[in-house]
Design an enzyme around this catalytic site. Sequence first.
Site, PDB file in Angstrom:
ATOM      1  N   CYS A 169       8.213   1.472  24.387  1.00 26.87           N
ATOM      2  CA  CYS A 169       9.587   0.981  24.508  1.00 26.87           C
ATOM      3  C   CYS A 169      10.023   1.060  25.975  1.00 26.87           C
ATOM      4  CB  CYS A 169      10.505   1.855  23.645  1.00 26.87           C
ATOM      5  SG  CYS A 169      12.223   1.370  23.824  1.00 26.87           S
ATOM      6  N   SER A 175     -17.879   6.860   2.821  1.00 23.32           N
ATOM      7  CA  SER A 175     -19.134   6.120   2.972  1.00 23.32           C
ATOM      8  C   SER A 175     -19.839   6.540   4.259  1.00 23.32           C
ATOM      9  CB  SER A 175     -18.842   4.617   2.997  1.00 23.32           C
ATOM     10  OG  SER A 175     -17.930   4.329   4.061  1.00 23.32           O
ATOM     11  N   HIS A 177      -6.826   9.299  11.092  1.00 23.25           N
ATOM     12  CA  HIS A 177      -6.492   7.869  11.129  1.00 23.25           C
ATOM     13  C   HIS A 177      -5.005   7.603  10.920  1.00 23.25           C
ATOM     14  CE1 HIS A 177     -10.954   6.922  10.013  1.00 23.25           C
ATOM     15  NE2 HIS A 177     -10.812   7.323  11.273  1.00 23.25           N
ATOM     16  N   GLN A 228      -9.756  11.319   6.768  1.00 26.75           N
ATOM     17  CA  GLN A 228      -9.680   9.956   7.290  1.00 26.75           C
ATOM     18  C   GLN A 228      -8.564   9.198   6.567  1.00 26.75           C
ATOM     19  OE1 GLN A 228     -13.942   8.203   7.849  1.00 26.75           O
ATOM     20  NE2 GLN A 228     -14.111   9.794   6.263  1.00 26.75           N
ATOM     21  N   ASN A 229      -8.052   9.777   5.507  1.00 26.94           N
ATOM     22  CA  ASN A 229      -7.085   9.089   4.654  1.00 26.94           C
ATOM     23  C   ASN A 229      -5.702   9.072   5.294  1.00 26.94           C
ATOM     24  OD1 ASN A 229      -9.178   8.842   2.874  1.00 26.94           O
ATOM     25  ND2 ASN A 229      -8.557  10.584   1.596  1.00 26.94           N
ATOM     26  N   GLY A 250     -16.070  11.882  -0.601  1.00 25.98           N
ATOM     27  CA  GLY A 250     -15.401  10.590  -0.779  1.00 25.98           C
ATOM     28  C   GLY A 250     -15.401   9.691   0.429  1.00 25.98           C
ATOM     29  N   ARG A 280       0.838  -1.206   0.000  1.00 29.75           N
ATOM     30  CA  ARG A 280       0.000   0.000   0.000  1.00 29.75           C
ATOM     31  C   ARG A 280       0.868   1.250   0.000  1.00 29.75           C
ATOM     32  NH1 ARG A 280      -4.215   0.011   4.628  1.00 29.75           N
ATOM     33  NH2 ARG A 280      -4.768   2.004   3.618  1.00 29.75           N
ATOM     34  N   PRO A 307     -20.101  10.023  -5.841  1.00 33.48           N
ATOM     35  CA  PRO A 307     -20.887   9.501  -6.973  1.00 33.48           C
ATOM     36  C   PRO A 307     -21.998   8.549  -6.540  1.00 33.48           C
ATOM     37  CG  PRO A 307     -18.660   8.590  -6.976  1.00 33.48           C
ATOM     38  CD  PRO A 307     -18.701   9.628  -5.926  1.00 33.48           C
TER      39      PRO A 307
HETATM   40  N1  APR Z   1     -14.872  10.729  -5.796  1.00 30.76           N
HETATM   41  C1  APR Z   1     -15.625  10.868  -4.667  1.00 30.76           C
HETATM   42  N2  APR Z   1     -16.087   9.819  -3.943  1.00 30.76           N
HETATM   43  C2  APR Z   1     -15.767   8.585  -4.393  1.00 30.76           C
HETATM   44  C3  APR Z   1     -14.995   8.355  -5.555  1.00 30.76           C
HETATM   45  C4  APR Z   1     -14.534   9.494  -6.260  1.00 30.76           C
HETATM   46  N3  APR Z   1     -13.800   9.376  -7.370  1.00 30.76           N
HETATM   47  N4  APR Z   1     -14.860   7.006  -5.725  1.00 30.76           N
HETATM   48  C5  APR Z   1     -15.516   6.425  -4.696  1.00 30.76           C
HETATM   49  N5  APR Z   1     -16.076   7.363  -3.905  1.00 30.76           N
HETATM   50  C6  APR Z   1     -16.848   7.181  -2.676  1.00 30.76           C
HETATM   51  C7  APR Z   1     -17.604   5.874  -2.583  1.00 30.76           C
HETATM   52  O1  APR Z   1     -18.902   6.019  -3.148  1.00 30.76           O
HETATM   53  C8  APR Z   1     -17.668   5.677  -1.054  1.00 30.76           C
HETATM   54  O2  APR Z   1     -18.836   6.321  -0.527  1.00 30.76           O
HETATM   55  O3  APR Z   1     -15.901   7.159  -1.624  1.00 30.76           O
HETATM   56  C9  APR Z   1     -16.447   6.402  -0.535  1.00 30.76           C
HETATM   57  C10 APR Z   1     -15.360   5.478  -0.027  1.00 30.76           C
HETATM   58  O4  APR Z   1     -15.863   4.847   1.126  1.00 30.76           O
HETATM   59  P1  APR Z   1     -14.895   3.865   1.939  1.00 30.76           P
HETATM   60  O5  APR Z   1     -14.194   2.975   0.990  1.00 30.76           O
HETATM   61  O6  APR Z   1     -15.710   3.291   3.044  1.00 30.76           O
HETATM   62  O7  APR Z   1     -13.769   4.824   2.537  1.00 30.76           O
HETATM   63  P2  APR Z   1     -13.902   5.744   3.816  1.00 30.76           P
HETATM   64  O8  APR Z   1     -15.296   6.260   3.971  1.00 30.76           O
HETATM   65  O9  APR Z   1     -12.800   6.750   3.746  1.00 30.76           O
HETATM   66  O10 APR Z   1     -13.577   4.706   5.018  1.00 30.76           O
HETATM   67  C11 APR Z   1     -13.480   5.253   6.322  1.00 30.76           C
HETATM   68  O11 APR Z   1     -12.780   3.103   7.154  1.00 30.76           O
HETATM   69  O12 APR Z   1     -11.498   1.300   6.483  1.00 30.76           O
HETATM   70  C12 APR Z   1     -11.558   2.359   7.381  1.00 30.76           C
HETATM   71  O13 APR Z   1      -9.898   3.642   8.404  1.00 30.76           O
HETATM   72  C13 APR Z   1     -10.417   3.301   7.152  1.00 30.76           C
HETATM   73  O14 APR Z   1     -10.370   5.716   6.877  1.00 30.76           O
HETATM   74  C14 APR Z   1     -11.059   4.521   6.514  1.00 30.76           C
HETATM   75  C15 APR Z   1     -12.465   4.484   7.103  1.00 30.76           C
END
Ligand code: APR
Length: 246
Positions: free
Chosen positions: A133, A194, A121, A103-104, A192, A71, A219
């Site tokens: 340590c 969920s 995160h 969150q990224n 971006g 990653r 989207p």
């Molecule tokens: N532009 C905008 N949104 C997008 C795009 C894009 N090009 N592609 C996908 N998405 C949306 C999807 O529709 C989804 O709603 O981004 C979201 C990604 O959701 P997740 O994969 O659940 O990611 P996230 O919400 O950041 O997860 C939260 O969960 O796994 C843990 O710690 C990890 O920080 C992460 C947290």
Amino acid sequence: ARLAIQAAHEAVAAAGRIVVLSGAGMSSESGIPTFRDAQTGLWARFDPMQLASTEGFRSDPRLVWDWYAERRAGVRAAVPNAGHLALARFAAARPGRLQIITQNVDDLHQRAGSPDVIRLHGDILQSRWLDPCRAPEPCDPATAEPERPPHCTQCGNLLRPAVVWFGEQLPPDALTRAESLARQCDLMLVVGTSGTVYPAAGLASLARDAGAMVLIVNPHASDLDAVAHQCLRGTAAAVLPLLFGD
Ligand code: APR
């Protein structure tokens, strides 16, 4: 949709204090996989509990390190997309008006030029000791034996990625600061995500309850749609330049 974009652009222009809450979708157009997108999401292909939890790491540190090494390579190969750049340019032209909370665990907001990003995160490119340590002179993570899994040659402590795993606490200062900014902003743009992971997802309701306008750029539908005043059905790289461009 054009009318919605126009209205959202005006809301951005009128807002005094803007907070952006970004998730994995923000980096999707930079080639970094999301977590929960069908088929392409990491959790559709790997078991999060095995790879992103302390128990999973302790049971097979070599497996987890190999996954994070892969990653990390993906993050290093990625470049900020038009969405990251639009936010950075807007903030540079209007100091103090836009704060990013992410969150990224990638560094794309930072590499795009956003100065002060709150990382809820952690940071996938950094490592830290798995356990405190106990050596009299705390060992320096940079001196860890690089072989898999990296460990301390003096006290045997394992090195782990400096990210927040499932079940772990968020960095307290980052969360406190994020909650305070969410309560004080005029506009929160949720892009971006969920909206399934707390406490990060709770920031949208904090903002809404404090009187902010909440906009979503995604989207697809998300768990935060009901909190938003408006949902813009588009991607980060396509929509953010329209909202934050001049
Ligand atoms: N532009 C905008 N949104 C997008 C795009 C894009 N090009 N592609 C996908 N998405 C949306 C999807 O529709 C989804 O709603 O981004 C979201 C990604 O959701 P997740 O994969 O659940 O990611 P996230 O919400 O950041 O997860 C939260 O969960 O796994 C843990 O710690 C990890 O920080 C992460 C947290």
